[in-house]
Enzyme design. Structure first.
Site, mmCIF file in Angstrom:
data_model
loop_
_atom_site.group_PDB
_atom_site.id
_atom_site.type_symbol
_atom_site.label_atom_id
_atom_site.label_comp_id
_atom_site.label_asym_id
_atom_site.label_seq_id
_atom_site.Cartn_x
_atom_site.Cartn_y
_atom_site.Cartn_z
ATOM 1 N N GLU A 113 6.889 -67.937 -27.272
ATOM 2 C CA GLU A 113 5.514 -68.295 -26.900
ATOM 3 C C GLU A 113 5.133 -69.651 -27.498
ATOM 4 O O GLU A 113 4.430 -70.437 -26.863
ATOM 5 C CB GLU A 113 4.530 -67.208 -27.345
ATOM 6 C CG GLU A 113 4.730 -65.862 -26.655
ATOM 7 C CD GLU A 113 4.506 -65.869 -25.153
ATOM 8 O OE1 GLU A 113 3.900 -66.829 -24.606
ATOM 9 O OE2 GLU A 113 4.931 -64.896 -24.496
ATOM 10 N N SER A 171 11.601 -63.193 -31.844
ATOM 11 C CA SER A 171 11.967 -63.712 -30.517
ATOM 12 C C SER A 171 10.762 -64.090 -29.665
ATOM 13 O O SER A 171 10.732 -65.183 -29.091
ATOM 14 C CB SER A 171 12.826 -62.688 -29.780
ATOM 15 O OG SER A 171 12.093 -61.510 -29.502
ATOM 16 N N ASP A 172 9.775 -63.221 -29.582
ATOM 17 C CA ASP A 172 8.645 -63.516 -28.699
ATOM 18 C C ASP A 172 7.737 -64.609 -29.266
ATOM 19 O O ASP A 172 7.235 -65.442 -28.515
ATOM 20 C CB ASP A 172 7.860 -62.255 -28.354
ATOM 21 C CG ASP A 172 7.360 -61.491 -29.571
ATOM 22 O OD1 ASP A 172 7.939 -61.633 -30.657
ATOM 23 O OD2 ASP A 172 6.392 -60.726 -29.418
ATOM 24 N N CYS A 173 7.557 -64.655 -30.577
ATOM 25 C CA CYS A 173 6.710 -65.698 -31.167
ATOM 26 C C CYS A 173 7.338 -67.077 -31.002
ATOM 27 O O CYS A 173 6.642 -68.045 -30.668
ATOM 28 C CB CYS A 173 6.459 -65.401 -32.637
ATOM 29 S SG CYS A 173 5.500 -63.896 -32.904
#
Length: 145
Positions: free
Chosen positions: A7, A2-4
């Site tokens: 970003e 999710s975060d990659c």
């Protein structure tokens, strides 16, 4: 993750005005679809899969070194990354004209749920407990973002 994904989407959207459009709207929608698919019922986001089990499963955790790794939990860092990417995505389409398979109202609901989650895990002193980096410093950076 999710975060990659989030970003990466933010990086592209930040650089798009300088480099031109070289990723299609369909591909950007695919990225948003990944981000949306990781949101849990709590409104928060975990790392690589939705939280689908119960905390008691941690009792069979075979790792003595790491706790709370059997199921994936919501994190302020992942949730903030997803929220800020979705905001950037909405702002892009507001500027250029809405050309996404996702309705803005759906994304706004996702944002509201995510913000509620982040506010719900905030500590009384205003901080957030983090899971990466320098625990409270890193979490507060993402919580305030």
């Amino acid at each position: 993750i999710s975060d990659c994904s989030s970003e990466g989407l933010k990086a592209y959207l930040t650089m798009e005005p300088f480099l031109g459009e070289f990723i299609s709207d369909d591909r950007l929608d695919d990225c948003v679809n990944v981000i949306l698919s990781y949101q849990n019922k709590t409104g928060g986001w975990a790392t690589y899969e939705n939280t689908r089990s119960f905390p008691q499963l941690e009792l069979i955790n075979p790792a003595e070194t790491f706790g709370d790794i059997v199921i994936d939990y919501d994190y302020v860092e992942c949730s903030s990354a997803c929220l800020t990417a979705l905001v950037a995505f909405i702002e892009r389409h507001d500027r250029k004209g809405w050309n996404s398979r996702f309705h803005k109202s759906k994304l706004e609901k996702v944002l509201a749920d995510g913000i509620r989650f982040i506010e719900s895990i905030q500590k009384p002193d205003g901080s957030w407990y983090g899971s990466w980096g320098v625990c409270f410093t890193y979490a507060c950076w993402f919580g305030c973002e």
